[in-house]
Motif scaffolding. Sequence first.
Motif, short mmCIF file in Angstrom:
data_model
loop_
_atom_site.label_atom_id
_atom_site.label_comp_id
_atom_site.label_asym_id
_atom_site.label_seq_id
_atom_site.Cartn_x
_atom_site.Cartn_y
_atom_site.Cartn_z
N ASP A 57 -3.50 10.34 11.88
CA ASP A 57 -2.68 10.49 10.34
C ASP A 57 -2.68 9.20 9.65
OD1 ASP A 57 -0.75 11.90 8.61
OD2 ASP A 57 0.60 10.20 9.22
N ARG A 58 -2.49 8.13 10.27
CA ARG A 58 -2.83 7.07 9.57
C ARG A 58 -4.33 6.73 8.99
NH1 ARG A 58 0.60 2.27 12.72
NH2 ARG A 58 2.53 3.44 13.01
N ALA B 260 -4.78 9.23 6.18
CA ALA B 260 -3.84 8.55 4.80
C ALA B 260 -4.78 7.45 4.20
CB ALA B 260 -2.48 8.10 5.59
N HIS C 25 -1.24 4.67 -2.10
CA HIS C 25 -1.33 4.48 -0.82
C HIS C 25 -0.06 5.18 0.00
CE1 HIS C 25 -4.63 1.94 -1.15
NE2 HIS C 25 -4.88 2.34 0.19
N HIS C 26 0.95 4.93 -0.65
CA HIS C 26 2.40 5.86 -0.14
C HIS C 26 2.41 7.05 -0.22
CE1 HIS C 26 4.56 1.99 0.93
NE2 HIS C 26 4.08 1.50 0.06
N HIS D 167 -0.09 8.68 1.92
CA HIS D 167 0.19 8.84 3.42
C HIS D 167 1.01 10.16 3.32
CE1 HIS D 167 1.27 7.19 7.15
NE2 HIS D 167 2.49 7.93 6.95
N SER D 168 2.05 10.24 2.33
CA SER D 168 2.76 11.90 2.43
C SER D 168 2.07 12.93 2.36
CB SER D 168 3.86 11.87 1.58
OG SER D 168 4.48 10.65 1.36
#
Length: 686
Positions: free
Chosen positions: A414-415, A418, A531-532, A535-536
Amino acid sequence: MAQQALWIPLLPLMAFVIQVFFGKKLPRQGDFVSVLAIFGSFLLAAPIFFRLVTTGDVSDSLSYTWMSLPVGFKGSGTGHPPVNFEIVIGVLVNNLTAIMLFMVTLCSFLIHLFSTGYMHGEPRYHLFFAYISLFSAAMLGLVISDNLLTFFICWELMGLCSYLLIGFYYDRPSAINASLKAFMTTRVGDVLFFLGITGLFYVFKTSNFTQVYQLVHNEALHELMIIGFPALTFIAFMVMLGTVGKSAQFPLHVWLPDAMEGPTPVSALIHAATMVAAGVFLLIRMYPVLEAGHMLPVVGYVGAITAFLAAMLAIVQNDIKKVLAYSTISQLGYMVMGVGVGAFAAAFLHLVTHACFKACLFLCSGSVIHAVHTQDMREMGGLRSKMPITFLAMFVSTLAISGVPFFSGFVSKDRILAGALGYGMEHSQHMLIPILGFAAAGITAFYMFRLIYMTFFGHARDEHKHHHAHEQPAPMVIPLIILASLSLAIWFAGPTGIESVDQILPVHWYDDAMESVQKSMGIVEEHSEVHHTAHSLAMVFSLVIAGLGIGLSTLMYLKAVFNPATWQKMFMPLYTVLVNLYYFDYLYMKILIQKGLLNFNSMLAAFDDRVVDRIFVDGWGRATLVVRSVVGKFDDIVVDRLMVDGTGYGTATAGWLVRRFQTGQAQQYLALMLIALGLFTLKFVL
């Protein structure tokens, strides 16, 4: 800590020496020596790791001057001391080292323990444990190296061990060919990597990681050139190619699936804890150089393309180990992609999580193969009731690699996704990288559940094999349970692996450790709004795509709603390409090697025979014979006949003439004196 860390690779190295010379004569052919040695390494690595977890940072180093050679003087007659060329090697213990030492020693110990059951009764049993001890020692030596020179020495030792272990069943031609293929393919990357190290010495005058981190931002170094290219770009590109070879990235990925010819514990060792992990670890160690050399986008594309292409190949494999082999290539592609898009910490986390669940998957496959004596999933089925522990461990690891919440693979993948999505959103021209990454994630979930359903669910396709299948003994089962438990997300990020959910019970040890590493390397991680948002979005996309992959696999291989044969016919051109592995082997073997390199070799052989041998070698011989003949004639006619014999004849003739005047008659002597006097007088008169 550095002195303690130095003993970690030395213990399995000593086990290797004992096994080679005395293993065959020891009880159980000395397998306990290798197992205890790597367990001792684990006991030494564990305190370093737990200190990291409790304090958030570990740091220590140890250096030795390996070589000091005088290369000149600063000035003649000035009294200055000589200038020495020094090679300083040592041990570097930091957060990366601590995590890698713990992971490698734990996985290697469990693989060693599993091998005592799996390999029992095999010929050359003692040599098997000698080789895996040396393999583990080389990987651990690489991890603690504070410089690229000893890093490269251990890197090459692993290449040798992979050759020995892949070809362990030397009576099988396929194993011999696979070992040669692995050795020669990785040599391509190794040679280029060595050129990169040479360039690094030229630019930085050192290969020490810490010193390189300090010097890499020096603007003067950015102006240096190597063979017409910016020096830092050249070094970064060569380092990347070293990883392409060792970590089986496109287009040098062809050796890793064939490495399945080795025993299954070897596959687990190569594909999880050692060898292929070394290439990604190299990228992480050299990240500042890659960044300074502007090579990160290339690294990102190499990783994304590898992840997607390998995942596609895994779909059509029926050999359980081949599925996992292409899965390894794909997951390595994820790690490389993570480095390329700047998700430095996520790439390293996936390296660690992948080591645990992939080692578990390979050991589970070995347990299945050991029970049913086949690697073909089409001959399996219905093994869930026969091998419940193996099934549960493999199912947990499959959930991890598929990116399901609550499991470790979800946290790291996931990271990475993202980071890739954020990179694509900031650099729209590179949006292909996250697209390939997400596609590979869905395909991974599909083929891994295909493996689970074909192996453990449904009816037994071979009743004889199914009847004799049974769960393995404790030495083979215990490693599966431990590795499966390490595939849970709670060890790395919290109970679920979802940050917003796990704020109640967060686990920050990894993030804290990586923050310290990034500071020491001078890495600035982006925390922009993009980036935030990425990530979602990435979490939602990855869950949806993984769900689609699992659902499609369930409908096709468990519920039989869709017939795989029908889909195969629908996509026959694509299926043909995939079955033939994108024709890379044909390209390399039939065109590059047979029509290219072998023809070039034949041309060189003809040149060697007709020019070097016949002209230079044989021609030199003929020229030597001619010179010898001329010299012989000169010696016979000039030296012997004229100079040697001629001198003798001249002396004899002179003696004969002198004797004509030495008659002893006074009248003759008086006449000669008068003649001489007359001639003397005549000379003055004239």
